[in-house]
Enzyme design. Sequence first.
Site, short mmCIF file in Angstrom:
data_model
loop_
_atom_site.label_atom_id
_atom_site.label_comp_id
_atom_site.label_asym_id
_atom_site.label_seq_id
_atom_site.Cartn_x
_atom_site.Cartn_y
_atom_site.Cartn_z
N GLY A 144 -13.87 64.11 75.52
CA GLY A 144 -12.80 64.55 76.40
C GLY A 144 -13.32 64.64 77.89
N VAL B 289 -11.65 59.75 69.33
CA VAL B 289 -12.08 60.40 68.44
C VAL B 289 -11.15 60.74 67.22
CG1 VAL B 289 -13.29 62.76 67.85
CG2 VAL B 289 -13.96 61.21 69.85
N GLU C 265 8.51 72.01 89.80
CA GLU C 265 7.89 70.88 90.74
C GLU C 265 8.56 69.82 90.72
OE1 GLU C 265 3.51 70.99 89.98
OE2 GLU C 265 3.46 72.84 91.07
N ALA D 127 -6.52 74.51 84.83
CA ALA D 127 -7.78 73.95 85.31
C ALA D 127 -8.87 74.92 85.72
CB ALA D 127 -7.54 72.97 86.69
C1 LIG Z 1 1.79 67.91 85.32
C2 LIG Z 1 0.57 69.17 84.98
C3 LIG Z 1 0.61 69.87 86.13
C4 LIG Z 1 -0.47 70.86 85.98
N1 LIG Z 1 -0.79 71.44 87.18
C5 LIG Z 1 -1.48 72.57 87.22
C6 LIG Z 1 -2.04 73.38 88.27
O1 LIG Z 1 -1.28 73.33 89.56
N2 LIG Z 1 -3.15 74.42 88.10
C7 LIG Z 1 -3.88 74.46 87.09
O2 LIG Z 1 -4.86 75.25 87.16
N3 LIG Z 1 -3.46 73.59 86.20
C8 LIG Z 1 -2.54 72.55 86.03
N4 LIG Z 1 -2.29 71.96 84.75
C9 LIG Z 1 -3.02 72.20 83.73
C10 LIG Z 1 -4.68 71.78 83.68
O3 LIG Z 1 -4.19 70.27 84.10
C11 LIG Z 1 -5.35 71.68 82.44
O4 LIG Z 1 -5.31 73.07 82.19
C12 LIG Z 1 -6.48 71.05 82.35
O5 LIG Z 1 -6.29 69.78 82.54
C13 LIG Z 1 -7.21 71.29 81.10
O6 LIG Z 1 -8.27 70.53 81.03
P1 LIG Z 1 -8.98 70.08 79.80
O7 LIG Z 1 -10.37 69.45 80.13
O8 LIG Z 1 -8.99 71.31 78.80
O9 LIG Z 1 -8.21 69.10 79.06
P2 LIG Z 1 -7.45 67.70 79.84
O10 LIG Z 1 -7.45 67.66 81.23
O11 LIG Z 1 -6.09 67.34 79.37
O12 LIG Z 1 -8.40 66.56 79.32
C14 LIG Z 1 -8.68 66.16 78.01
C15 LIG Z 1 -9.22 64.82 77.79
O13 LIG Z 1 -9.61 64.63 76.48
C16 LIG Z 1 -9.18 63.12 76.16
N5 LIG Z 1 -8.87 63.08 74.73
C17 LIG Z 1 -7.93 63.97 74.12
N6 LIG Z 1 -8.06 63.46 72.51
C18 LIG Z 1 -9.03 62.47 72.58
C19 LIG Z 1 -9.39 62.06 71.58
N7 LIG Z 1 -9.08 62.16 70.21
N8 LIG Z 1 -10.29 61.08 71.70
C20 LIG Z 1 -10.94 60.83 72.89
N9 LIG Z 1 -10.47 61.43 73.95
C21 LIG Z 1 -9.54 62.34 73.99
C22 LIG Z 1 -7.92 63.04 76.99
O14 LIG Z 1 -8.15 61.71 77.14
C23 LIG Z 1 -8.62 63.71 78.43
O15 LIG Z 1 -9.03 62.79 79.29
C24 LIG Z 1 -1.24 71.11 84.89
C25 LIG Z 1 -1.01 69.91 83.79
C26 LIG Z 1 -0.17 69.34 83.83
C27 LIG Z 1 -0.02 68.54 82.89
#
Ligand SMILES: Cc1cc2nc3c(=O)[nH]c(=O)nc-3n(C[C@H](O)[C@H](O)[C@H](O)COP(=O)(O)OP(=O)(O)OC[C@H]3O[C@@H](n4cnc5c(N)ncnc54)[C@H](O)[C@@H]3O)c2cc1C
Length: 430
Positions: free
Chosen positions: A10, A79, A170, A315
């Site tokens: 990820g 994955v 939003e 985030a």
């Molecule tokens: C529309 C929207 C608005 C948001 N606004 C806010 C905000 O204003 N403030 C805030 O704090 N948070 C916000 N969030 C939440 C925030 O974006 C998430 O909490 C954050 O992205 C989580 O990070 P992460 O790395 O856990 O997951 P993600 O950012 O989702 O990253 C996961 C990664 O894993 C990869 N992946 C998944 N499964 C697999 C697999 N099987 N094999 C290979 N790769 C894989 C994906 O492609 C992705 O790149 C928002 C979310 C969304 C959807």
Amino acid sequence: MDTKQVVIVGGGFAGLNVAKGLANKSGVEVTLIDRRNYHLFQPLLYQVAMASLSPAEIAQPIRGLFGGSRNIRVIQSEVTGVDQEGKKVNTDHGDYPYDYLVLACGVQHSYFGHEEWEAFAPGLKTIEQATEIRRRVLTAFEMAEKEKDRQAQKKHLTFVVVGGGPTGVELAGAIGEMSRYTLAEDFWHIDPKLARVILIEAGPRILPSFDPKLASRVARDLEGLGVQVWTSSLVTGVDVDGVDVGEERILCSTVLWGAGVQASRLNKALEVVRDPQGRIVVEPDLSLPGKTEIFVIGDQASFSHYDGKPLPGMAPVAMQEGRKTAKNILAELAGKPRQPFNYLDKGQMATIGKSRAIVEYGPIKLTGFFAWVLWLVIHIYYLLGFKNRLFVMVQWAWAYLSQARGARLIVSKEWRFYQPKPKKEEPKNL
Ligand SMILES: Cc1cc2nc3c(=O)[nH]c(=O)nc-3n(C[C@H](O)[C@H](O)[C@H](O)COP(=O)(O)OP(=O)(O)OC[C@H]3O[C@@H](n4cnc5c(N)ncnc54)[C@H](O)[C@@H]3O)c2cc1C
């Protein structure tokens, strides 16, 4: 010292921060695997869906981010599983052995057991979904302009957003604003200002994670943009012609989904303890119980070591967990003990339309224009890449002064047009 293999799954906020923390450090070789070749700044996705920004402005190629790091290899792959005994990650093109594994796969949308609704009500998690939402919203106005039948026109000009969390709020605010300002003078036969936008929330109020006073302020702001806010309203059906809310039927051609998330599909394939949302329950150092070499972080993890309540999917949580994991791996390699994760709460914020937002940081609560400026500065600050920051700042400044939404392109989802044409059969030699 042996070089340890660290596999990160990820390239979101969580995974990237682990990789950054391990970049150019001795004793570790890192393989970062993501199904996409880019990191996506999800908090600005709705700006793409609502035609304020273009996809490339909120994404950054992962490979480019680590070009100067000699110990980080980037692989674009899906994955499919983890062999915990053999210490191997399975992908769609082979296995990757690990000494340490970091799972940071995020979440996906939940339709509460009604996956068939997804075709009629796209969620907002990927660039593909954002451009599809943009296509549907803009197409609805175009269809209404051509339509002679008043009832059908009304249906095209009705937009339903399901889910009163930040994403739903939003989206609804942006459609309200687009219809009242951006598109107001663009059509001949319809008045876009008459568009009906309904935000539906099952709970008693919108933005349940925010202070009730801030949530009421947002409800008023939304109403000012012409959005009807329906609370305590449960969606019971979604189809091509509209939405059922209990006994009531709303005829509409555009439904958008911001109602809920569920854990990564990968979680089901792992032998782990999961919380009711399907997220993987982790130890105070973010590792799996009984498997100290595996860490689960970001939205994929359920960390509840302060007050029993899991940290929200945000985030800052993902970024801080990523940084801590990198530090713990390096500490262990240096023979030092791991430290438990401590979350530094950075508050929460949401924006409503072009120049209004709410910000909640402990006892500090801000609303209106000032909150929006803060929201803007923070989002631009965290956006990756100088070019993206510059473009987004210019776009916003222009949009603010002109009411424009420069990315109002309807891009066909008929991708088959771009497929190579089948080769003509060679004439056979007789
Ligand atoms: C529309 C929207 C608005 C948001 N606004 C806010 C905000 O204003 N403030 C805030 O704090 N948070 C916000 N969030 C939440 C925030 O974006 C998430 O909490 C954050 O992205 C989580 O990070 P992460 O790395 O856990 O997951 P993600 O950012 O989702 O990253 C996961 C990664 O894993 C990869 N992946 C998944 N499964 C697999 C697999 N099987 N094999 C290979 N790769 C894989 C994906 O492609 C992705 O790149 C928002 C979310 C969304 C959807």
